[in-house]
Design an enzyme around this catalytic site. Sequence first.
Site, PDB file in Angstrom:
ATOM      1  N   ASP A  61       1.126  -1.560  -0.124  1.00 14.42           N
ATOM      2  CA  ASP A  61      -0.323  -0.550  -0.040  1.00 14.42           C
ATOM      3  C   ASP A  61       1.111   0.784   0.058  1.00 14.42           C
ATOM      4  OD1 ASP A  61      -2.622  -0.672   0.295  1.00 14.42           O
ATOM      5  OD2 ASP A  61      -1.452  -2.150   1.550  1.00 14.42           O
ATOM      6  N   GLU A  66      -0.482   9.546   1.416  1.00 10.14           N
ATOM      7  CA  GLU A  66      -1.046  10.677   2.116  1.00 10.14           C
ATOM      8  C   GLU A  66      -1.679   9.762   4.162  1.00 10.14           C
ATOM      9  OE1 GLU A  66      -5.636  10.573   1.661  1.00 10.14           O
ATOM     10  OE2 GLU A  66      -4.936  12.995   2.298  1.00 10.14           O
ATOM     11  N   ASP A  67      -1.584   8.312   3.904  1.00  6.37           N
ATOM     12  CA  ASP A  67      -1.988   7.902   4.822  1.00  6.37           C
ATOM     13  C   ASP A  67      -0.563   8.063   6.109  1.00  6.37           C
ATOM     14  OD1 ASP A  67      -4.432   6.991   4.192  1.00  6.37           O
ATOM     15  OD2 ASP A  67      -4.064   5.652   3.460  1.00  6.37           O
ATOM     16  N   ARG A  86       1.394  -1.866   6.981  1.00  9.74           N
ATOM     17  CA  ARG A  86       0.906  -0.075   6.516  1.00  9.74           C
ATOM     18  C   ARG A  86       2.381   0.758   7.659  1.00  9.74           C
ATOM     19  NH1 ARG A  86      -3.332   3.138   3.365  1.00  9.74           N
ATOM     20  NH2 ARG A  86      -0.888   3.933   2.982  1.00  9.74           N
ATOM     21  N   ARG A 131      -9.376   2.716  11.258  1.00 12.41           N
ATOM     22  CA  ARG A 131      -7.746   3.353  11.453  1.00 12.41           C
ATOM     23  C   ARG A 131      -7.510   3.953  12.019  1.00 12.41           C
ATOM     24  NH1 ARG A 131      -5.805   1.058   5.681  1.00 12.41           N
ATOM     25  NH2 ARG A 131      -6.855  -0.166   5.456  1.00 12.41           N
ATOM     26  N   HIS A 161     -12.005   5.428   4.612  1.00  8.45           N
ATOM     27  CA  HIS A 161     -11.434   6.482   5.528  1.00  8.45           C
ATOM     28  C   HIS A 161     -12.529   7.911   5.188  1.00  8.45           C
ATOM     29  CE1 HIS A 161      -7.195   5.038   4.523  1.00  8.45           C
ATOM     30  NE2 HIS A 161      -7.763   5.733   5.708  1.00  8.45           N
ATOM     31  N   CYS A 248      -4.775  10.291  -1.537  1.00  9.99           N
ATOM     32  CA  CYS A 248      -4.492   9.329  -0.522  1.00  9.99           C
ATOM     33  C   CYS A 248      -2.768   8.670  -1.812  1.00  9.99           C
ATOM     34  CB  CYS A 248      -5.143   7.738  -0.479  1.00  9.99           C
ATOM     35  SG  CYS A 248      -5.291   6.997  -1.686  1.00  9.99           S
TER      36      CYS A 248
HETATM   37  C1  CIR Z   1      -5.458   0.825   2.547  1.00 13.58           C
HETATM   38  O1  CIR Z   1      -6.329  -0.033   2.705  1.00 13.58           O
HETATM   39  O2  CIR Z   1      -4.707   1.160   3.593  1.00 13.58           O
HETATM   40  C2  CIR Z   1      -5.287   1.451   1.213  1.00 13.58           C
HETATM   41  N1  CIR Z   1      -5.156   0.033   0.316  1.00 13.58           N
HETATM   42  C3  CIR Z   1      -6.043   1.786   0.198  1.00 13.58           C
HETATM   43  C4  CIR Z   1      -5.243   3.057   1.095  1.00 13.58           C
HETATM   44  C5  CIR Z   1      -5.948   4.443   0.567  1.00 13.58           C
HETATM   45  N2  CIR Z   1      -5.692   5.657   0.972  1.00 13.58           N
HETATM   46  C6  CIR Z   1      -6.491   6.458   1.292  1.00 13.58           C
HETATM   47  O3  CIR Z   1      -7.543   6.761   0.681  1.00 13.58           O
HETATM   48  N3  CIR Z   1      -5.858   8.024   2.405  1.00 13.58           N
END
Ligand code: CIR
Length: 255
Positions: A61, A66-67, A86, A131, A161, A248
């Site tokens: 991922d 962004e996360d 992650r 999350r 999110h 993201c």
């Molecule tokens: C996840 O589940 O963490 C990733 N497959 C997707 C993350 C998407 N992030 C976001 O929209 N900020």
Amino acid sequence: MTCIAFTRSVPQSLAQAELTHLERTPIDPVRARQQHDQYRSVIDSLGCSLRELPATPELADSVFVEDTAVVLDEIAIITRPGAESRRPETASVAEALGPLRSLAFIEAPGIMDGGDVLCLGQRIYIGRTPRTNVEGIEQFRAIVEPLGYAVYSLPVTGCLHLKSAVTPLDASTLLLNPAWIDRNAFADYRCIEVDPQEPFAANALWIDDQVLLPAAAPRTRERVEQAGLPVIPVEADELAKAEGGLTCCSLLVRD
Ligand code: CIR
């Protein structure tokens, strides 16, 4: 506006990405890379200077940068992503942001994904999701309130999110999906709703008076344009199979 946009290349392992609300479907890595390249060119054309984070092919991922952090004018908060797989993504992000901002860190038992943090000027809305937990939100609050920010925490249902459900289109306008977020929480803003057939369109990326929207959302695009806001459609359906949207795939540092 000057802006640095950090991105990270699409990893070989993208097909093993975390999925919460989506069924797994095959991902074409070539197409995902083409779409990511196009996304980067659009951001470049809007005057942001692109910086590439080190590739992490084994972290499925890691393209969804962004996360991993929330960057404010005064400080960058390095998150502790809610998905354990992650967490190794954050070290290289902290290293890249270190020269640009002082850093603070969300620590256990707190968890937080940057996708849950919606910054609207001095107001910061944070989604409570699998999350992002209350401990993470309270740590974040303690870091930013002394800097003059107000933090509001709100529930999110039906999507990954907070920013899957609501994103800014300009300083006073939001695009949202009312099925996933309570529109009353944003009564002070002009709110445009996504077309009900395009639930994922609420994740728009606003850069310098332009709005990037998924090309797969033509009806929502019409609504946004009718509200007087210029839209740049971006093909992102291959990355969307990994449950990622437009915000993201970059981490924006604005000055
Ligand atoms: C996840 O589940 O963490 C990733 N497959 C997707 C993350 C998407 N992030 C976001 O929209 N900020």
